[in-house]
Design a protein around this motif. Structure first.
Motif, mmCIF file in Angstrom:
data_model
loop_
_atom_site.group_PDB
_atom_site.id
_atom_site.type_symbol
_atom_site.label_atom_id
_atom_site.label_comp_id
_atom_site.label_asym_id
_atom_site.label_seq_id
_atom_site.Cartn_x
_atom_site.Cartn_y
_atom_site.Cartn_z
ATOM 1 N N ALA A 124 -33.541 19.671 -20.511
ATOM 2 C CA ALA A 124 -34.280 19.560 -19.385
ATOM 3 C C ALA A 124 -33.347 18.894 -18.293
ATOM 4 C CB ALA A 124 -35.335 18.392 -19.693
ATOM 5 N N ILE A 125 -32.496 17.969 -18.708
ATOM 6 C CA ILE A 125 -31.830 17.330 -17.562
ATOM 7 C C ILE A 125 -31.107 18.254 -16.728
ATOM 8 C CG2 ILE A 125 -29.996 15.603 -17.319
ATOM 9 C CD1 ILE A 125 -31.636 14.020 -19.341
ATOM 10 N N GLY A 126 -31.190 18.089 -15.401
ATOM 11 C CA GLY A 126 -30.433 18.796 -14.594
ATOM 12 C C GLY A 126 -31.454 20.113 -13.992
ATOM 13 N N GLN A 127 -32.564 20.322 -14.722
ATOM 14 C CA GLN A 127 -33.319 21.617 -14.511
ATOM 15 C C GLN A 127 -34.242 21.148 -13.553
ATOM 16 O OE1 GLN A 127 -32.958 24.767 -15.672
ATOM 17 N NE2 GLN A 127 -31.166 24.022 -16.793
ATOM 18 N N LYS A 128 -34.892 22.054 -12.787
ATOM 19 C CA LYS A 128 -35.997 21.595 -11.455
ATOM 20 C C LYS A 128 -37.301 21.400 -12.474
ATOM 21 C CE LYS A 128 -35.572 22.914 -7.571
ATOM 22 N NZ LYS A 128 -35.579 22.244 -6.299
ATOM 23 N N VAL A 129 -38.030 20.437 -11.837
ATOM 24 C CA VAL A 129 -39.382 20.469 -12.624
ATOM 25 C C VAL A 129 -40.388 21.431 -12.225
ATOM 26 C CG1 VAL A 129 -39.530 17.702 -12.433
ATOM 27 C CG2 VAL A 129 -40.129 19.062 -10.477
ATOM 28 N N ASP A 130 -40.034 22.355 -11.501
ATOM 29 C CA ASP A 130 -40.912 23.282 -11.238
ATOM 30 C C ASP A 130 -41.148 24.343 -12.417
ATOM 31 O OD1 ASP A 130 -39.730 22.377 -8.727
ATOM 32 O OD2 ASP A 130 -40.052 24.335 -7.853
ATOM 33 N N ARG A 131 -40.217 24.167 -13.309
ATOM 34 C CA ARG A 131 -40.386 25.348 -14.390
ATOM 35 C C ARG A 131 -41.316 24.809 -15.373
ATOM 36 N NH1 ARG A 131 -34.945 24.743 -17.672
ATOM 37 N NH2 ARG A 131 -35.819 26.470 -18.808
ATOM 38 N N LEU A 132 -41.791 23.491 -15.095
ATOM 39 C CA LEU A 132 -42.899 22.792 -16.047
ATOM 40 C C LEU A 132 -44.333 22.952 -15.493
ATOM 41 C CD1 LEU A 132 -41.245 19.089 -16.259
ATOM 42 C CD2 LEU A 132 -40.912 21.101 -17.715
ATOM 43 N N PHE A 133 -44.260 23.854 -14.187
ATOM 44 C CA PHE A 133 -45.639 24.029 -13.551
ATOM 45 C C PHE A 133 -46.089 25.446 -14.103
ATOM 46 C CE2 PHE A 133 -44.593 20.094 -11.382
ATOM 47 C CZ PHE A 133 -45.517 19.694 -11.123
ATOM 48 N N THR A 134 -47.212 25.695 -13.745
ATOM 49 C CA THR A 134 -47.769 27.181 -14.015
ATOM 50 C C THR A 134 -47.340 27.852 -12.755
ATOM 51 O OG1 THR A 134 -49.586 26.889 -12.833
ATOM 52 C CG2 THR A 134 -49.761 26.733 -15.222
ATOM 53 N N ALA A 135 -47.382 29.392 -13.063
ATOM 54 C CA ALA A 135 -46.720 30.366 -11.934
ATOM 55 C C ALA A 135 -47.550 30.216 -10.853
ATOM 56 C CB ALA A 135 -46.742 31.748 -12.411
ATOM 57 N N GLU A 136 -49.054 29.891 -11.042
ATOM 58 C CA GLU A 136 -49.800 29.836 -9.729
ATOM 59 C C GLU A 136 -49.536 28.339 -9.058
ATOM 60 O OE1 GLU A 136 -50.553 30.664 -13.239
ATOM 61 O OE2 GLU A 136 -52.479 29.744 -13.338
ATOM 62 N N ASP A 137 -49.349 27.467 -9.780
ATOM 63 C CA ASP A 137 -49.211 26.289 -9.385
ATOM 64 C C ASP A 137 -48.026 26.223 -8.566
ATOM 65 O OD1 ASP A 137 -51.259 25.060 -9.963
ATOM 66 O OD2 ASP A 137 -50.797 23.884 -11.600
ATOM 67 N N GLN A 138 -46.795 26.960 -9.066
ATOM 68 C CA GLN A 138 -45.492 27.011 -8.334
ATOM 69 C C GLN A 138 -45.714 27.643 -7.031
ATOM 70 O OE1 GLN A 138 -42.245 28.428 -10.683
ATOM 71 N NE2 GLN A 138 -42.878 27.569 -12.406
ATOM 72 N N ALA A 139 -46.478 28.943 -7.201
ATOM 73 C CA ALA A 139 -46.626 29.648 -6.083
ATOM 74 C C ALA A 139 -47.415 29.011 -4.916
ATOM 75 C CB ALA A 139 -47.541 30.771 -6.273
ATOM 76 N N ALA A 140 -48.369 28.053 -5.541
ATOM 77 C CA ALA A 140 -49.218 26.965 -4.424
ATOM 78 C C ALA A 140 -48.351 25.772 -4.022
ATOM 79 C CB ALA A 140 -50.442 26.557 -5.120
ATOM 80 N N LYS A 141 -47.065 25.622 -4.504
ATOM 81 C CA LYS A 141 -46.332 24.518 -4.245
ATOM 82 C C LYS A 141 -46.735 23.260 -4.633
ATOM 83 C CE LYS A 141 -43.673 26.661 -0.499
ATOM 84 N NZ LYS A 141 -42.825 27.731 -1.422
ATOM 85 N N ALA A 142 -47.353 23.263 -5.834
ATOM 86 C CA ALA A 142 -47.793 22.137 -6.500
ATOM 87 C C ALA A 142 -46.854 21.192 -6.580
ATOM 88 C CB ALA A 142 -48.666 22.437 -7.463
ATOM 89 N N PRO A 143 -45.490 21.473 -7.343
ATOM 90 C CA PRO A 143 -44.580 20.513 -7.346
ATOM 91 C C PRO A 143 -44.134 19.694 -6.210
ATOM 92 C CG PRO A 143 -44.012 22.502 -8.628
ATOM 93 C CD PRO A 143 -45.039 22.691 -7.688
ATOM 94 N N GLN A 144 -44.031 20.466 -5.192
ATOM 95 C CA GLN A 144 -43.539 19.551 -3.914
ATOM 96 C C GLN A 144 -44.655 18.795 -3.371
ATOM 97 O OE1 GLN A 144 -43.337 22.977 -4.656
ATOM 98 N NE2 GLN A 144 -41.165 23.577 -4.303
#
Lengths: 140, 814
Positions: B330-350
């Motif tokens: 996990a360490i060093g990876q982006k948190v984005d990968r913990l989100f669903t594709a839909e949420d990633q597309a919707a920029k939920a992590p940001q």
């Protein structure tokens, strides 16, 4: 005074009616020969004969064996030799449809068979007077 | 210094006689020595303190006047200074005089006597010697001054050191190689309340610092030993007792100080009170440990941090458990990968980061992805990580897997929706007009709730066949392969035959040969239900999913329920359709039969009437043609034959009329009733002898003209027919409005109808008790009633036997 020197064709299948018609014609003083065809086919066969022996008038019943009276009438109107033949429909039918179709096929008259012998004789006299005295037939 | 240098080379010359003085200066100048002439002792005394290399004084210049000041001035020279005093004298002529001069000036200076007459060489050598000595004095003075400066600096350093030593926030002591306390600063003394005297000159471990701390007493000699052997300070943590009796902690560093030969000179002991720091450290360590324990032992919560770019920096075991990624992964990876594709597309992590940065807290309730892509529902929050200055360094996110709760909640919601859906489906089934409409509606509703993409609805037909009634989700071309199935053929056929549900999970991996079709249309899960109503198979209803590999037990239960509804609904439609078809078939059959009957009755009438008329005809012919040969009796019989035949003809005619009225086409129009009645009255021969009273005006009515003429003529015919022989028929006709209808009344003066017959007479072949066969066929009133009914009217009669009857007809008003 008889305008027609050729026979009259009676298309009628009922022997009783043939008898009463012949008697009525006699009573009316009609001298023309009364030839009889007892079904539609026979009538057509008769009318297909050479011109010289063609009747001047056809008295046509509608309810006939083999070929109905309206079919005979249609045949007459489509057959060039006889298409102008005078055809009097004589029937028991008072159905409007029969009457209309007969006139559509250019029947010259539509007469309902009278119920009594006396009335039949009156009708024969009327035919004698109108058709055989005053009327002129084509080809005469 | 150069001016001073010059001054030291300067020779102050005091000679009263001008020439001599000038001579001297001139001689000295000859060898590079500057001579400065002073005119008397006062002048010399005034100039001399500015500095001089030597004084050259002519004897005669030593006057009483000013001599004391001069001697005093000489006496006040600095210690190092012993100014050369060259006295030009003639006293050498008398030894005594010379001795006197020397005695006089010896205490005040380094006296040299130069004899007169002056020889330049003597003068020069004497001055040079004097200057040389003087130069040495100056050099010595400079040296001494330099030494003094050094000493002063040492003293300053010493003072500074002592100040520092005493003002140190550290405990400091200097121990002799034997461990005897040589120096100690203030701090340990004030901290412990022990005086310097109690400490100085004692071995360190014997001082009162460790009075009741035997371990410390025992430990010090060893520690000094090890410090003596070590090049580096020896560190230890010690206890001591403070002035208020508290045992406190120090960290001590013992440094051995050696001279250039490596010989041990002394030890420096430095120590700080670390009790408070230790406490703070312990507290911090405890807090960190606590945090670590929390981080490591909170398994249910994923706790992780990430930087401003979203790269994970901290990952606790809870996060490992919740997300399935190890800390290393996990360490060093982006948190984005913990989100669903839909949420990633919707920029939920940001958005989460922005919200946390802006408001200090970003709550989070959403589906997340585990390692391997499985979804779980998490509830948590993101907080910003700020440093002391409030600068954002990253984020801390804590979340918990609440999938079970969420699933339970969704299940409840889903159950509610499904119940609602069930109600909707049940509701939709009632008005549905086709089996396909039912299947489509059900599928439309189900698709919202279940992962369904395809349905096939087969309807069972005769000879154990299934017909694909409707479907969705595959092309017509694909479906053309399966439009008709026999029982036992493919999956649906088998389901129909065995009347059992068939479920195919993991269709794409399935080795089931019958699932081949399902694979080709891209399905992943498939279920086919038999549609049964009681024991009757209505058809099959199957559903397929392209997104799921299998249906859940709940989904299957639900689908089964829905299918039961579908079965009921479709059964109803099929039943109704059958019924309708049966009715249509029967109707067609009946119509054919009616047509046949009509033809039959027509031919019956024709065939019956022809012989009848023949009978009448022959009877007439016989009566007319053979009248004379017939007996009167025979003629009467012939008449009877004729009238019988006529009655039969009337009967047949009435039956035909009834048939025509009952079945003929009826087109209703507005009718001028009065005109119609008058036409019938005028045209009917039998009515000519009757007295007919028409009460004008008659109302206009709505009816069928032909039928109405039949009614009027029959009623009027009856009125004149059923009358006592002696009476003249009298008929009154009038109309009236009753409740929006028009009633037409026909009152006669006939024989009347007994009450018991008043209903019967309207039925076919029924006649009044007193009606003779010659009077009627028993059909006339039946014809009237039938005609009135067909014009949506009513008929009735009021009658008094012997007085007459009043028939009435009610029709709609025009």
């Amino acid at each position: 005074m008889n305008t027609c020197h050729r026979p009259i064709l009676l298309v009628e299948d009922n022997a009783d009616d043939i008898f009463f018609m012949k008697r009525a014609f006699r009573t009316a003083g009609i001298t023309a020969t009364l030839e009889v065809a007892t079904d539609g086919d026979e009538a057509i066969q008769h009318l297909s004969a050479p011109d010289a022996t063609q009747p001047c008038l056809v008295i046509l019943d509608l309810k006939l064996p083999k070929r109905g009276g309206l079919d005979v009438l249609r045949w007459i109107r489509h057959e060039s030799n006889v298409r102008s033949m005078v055809v009097i429909v004589l029937t028991t039918s008072k159905e409007t449809s029969d009457l209309e179709r007969a006139y559509e096929l250019r029947a010259n008259a539509y007469l309902v068979k009278p119920s009594g012998v006396g009335q039949l004789a009156e009708m024969a006299k009327a035919i004698q007077s109108f058709w055989l005295t005053h009327n002129h037939f084509p080809g005469e | 210094m150069s001016s001073q240098g010059n001054l030291t080379e300067r020779v102050l010359v005091l000679t009263p006689s001008g020439n001599d003085a000038e001579n001297v200066v001139q001689v000295l100048r000859g060898v590079g020595i500057t001579g400065t002439i002073c005119k008397d002792l006062a002048a010399l005394t005034a100039v001399y303190p500015a500095g001089a290399g030597a004084l050259l004084i002519a004897e005669e210049g030593l006057t009483r006047d000013g001599l004391d000041e001069f001697c005093q001035s000489l006496a006040s020279q600095p210690k190092w200074s012993d100014i050369p005093l060259l006295i030009i004298t003639r006293s050498t002529e008398t030894e005594e005089k010379g001795q006197e001069l020397l005695r006089y000036f010896a205490p005040h200076g380094n006296v040299t006597l130069v004899e007169r007459p002056l020889r330049p060489i003597s003068l020069i050598s004497a001055v040079q010697v004097a200057l040389r000595g003087r130069r040495k004095q100056y050099e010595l003075r400079r040296f001494v001054e330099q030494q003094g400066e050094t000493l002063r600096r040492v003293q300053e350093t010493e003072q500074r050191f002592r100040a520092i030593f005493n003002q140190q926030f550290q405990f400091m002591a200097i121990l002799s190689p034997e461990g005897v306390v040589m120096e100690i600063n203030e701090l340990p003394l004030s901290a412990t309340g022990i005086s310097r005297e109690q400490v100085l000159g004692k071995r360190f471990w014997e001082t009162p610092f460790w009075a009741d701390l035997p371990e410390m007493q025992a430990g010090w000699p060893k520690r000094l030993e090890s410090a003596a052997r070590s090049e580096r300070p020896v560190i230890s943590v010690d206890e001591y007792r403070s002035a208020d009796g508290e045992v406190r902690l120090t960290d001590a560093a013992i440094t051995a100080v050696r001279n250039v030969d490596g010989q041990l000179r002394f030890f420096i002991v430095q120590a700080s009170d670390i009790t408070d720091r230790k406490k703070a450290e312990d507290a911090l360590r405890f807090s960190e440990e606590q945090n670590r324990l929390i981080m490591e032992n909170v398994k249910d919560f994923a706790i992780f941090a990430f930087d401003r770019e979203g790269r994970i920096t901290v990952w606790n075991p809870g996060a490992e458990g919740v997300f399935g990624y190890s800390s290393d992964e996990a360490i060093g990876q982006k948190v984005d990968r913990l989100f669903t594709a839909e949420d990633q597309a919707a920029k939920a992590p940001q958005q989460e980061m922005e919200k946390a940065a802006d408001t200090g807290l970003a709550p989070d309730e959403r589906w997340h992805l585990r390692k391997g892509g499985k979804r779980f529902f998490a509830s948590g929050a993101t907080r910003p990580l700020l440093d002391d200055k409030g600068v954002l360094h990253g984020f801390l996110k804590v979340l918990r897997d609440i999938t079970e709760q969420k699933v339970a909640q969704l299940a409840i919601e889903s159950k509610t929706r499904r119940l609602q859906l069930l109600a909707d489906v049940a509701h939709a089934l009632l008005p549905a007009e086709s089996t396909a409409a039912i299947a489509r509606e059900i599928f439309r509703c189900l698709k919202v709730e279940l992962p369904l993409d395809v349905y096939f609805n087969y309807v069972a037909e005769a000879d154990e066949c299934l017909r694909l009634d409707s479907f969705e989700g595959v092309s017509a071309n694909e479906a053309s392969e399966v439009t008709h199935l026999t029982f036992g053929e493919r999956i649906c056929g088998t389901v129909a035959e065995q009347r059992k549900v068939w479920i195919v999970n993991h269709v794409q991996e399935s080795t089931e040969p019958l699932a081949e079709f399902l694979r080709t249309v891209g399905l992943r899960a498939y279920v086919s239900f038999p549609l049964l109503v009681e024991e009757k198979l209505v058809g099959t209803l199957s559903f397929g999913s392209r997104s799921e590999d299998q249906f859940s037990v709940e989904d299957l239960d639900y689908l089964r329920t829905i299918c039961n509804f579908a079965a009921l609904g479709q059964e109803r439609i099929l039943y109704e359709r059958n019924l309708e078809e049966t009715v249509q078939a029967r109707t067609a059959e009946l119509q054919t039969k009616i047509g046949e009957l009509e033809a039959f009755s027509y031919s019956v009438s024709h065939d019956l009437r022809a012989p009848l008329r023949a009978m009448q005809g022959y009877a007439q012919v016989l009566a007319e043609d053979y009248a004379e040969s017939l007996a009167p009796e025979a003629r009467e019989y012939l008449e009877r034959i004729g009238s019988s035949a006529e009655r039969l003809d009337n009967l047949v005619s009435d039956i035909l009329t009834y048939g025509r009225v009952a079945r003929g086409e009826i087109v209703k129009t507005g009718i001028d009733l009065e005109r119609l009645v008058r036409e019938v009255v005028d045209g009917y021969p039998a009515l000519q002898n009757a007295k007919i009273d028409i009460e004008s005006p008659l109302h206009r009515v709505i009816g069928h003209e032909g039928s109405l003429i039949q009614c009027i003529s029959n009623l009027l015919g009856n009125a004149v027919k059923f009358i006592p022989e002696a009476k003249t028929p009298e008929i009154r006709i009038w109309s009236e409005e009753l409740d929006g209808h028009i009633r037409i009344n026909f009152r006669d003066n006939g024989i009347g109808i007994p009450p018991q017959d008043q209903e019967r007479i309207f039925r076919i072949f029924e006649k009044g008790a007193h009606t003779t066969s010659s009077q009627g066929t028993g059909i006339g009133l039946a014809i009237v009633r039938k005609a009135v009914e067909r014009m949506d009217g009513r008929i009735g009669v009021e009658s008094t036997p012997g007085e007459g009857s009043c028939f009435w007809i009610e029709l709609a008003r025009a």
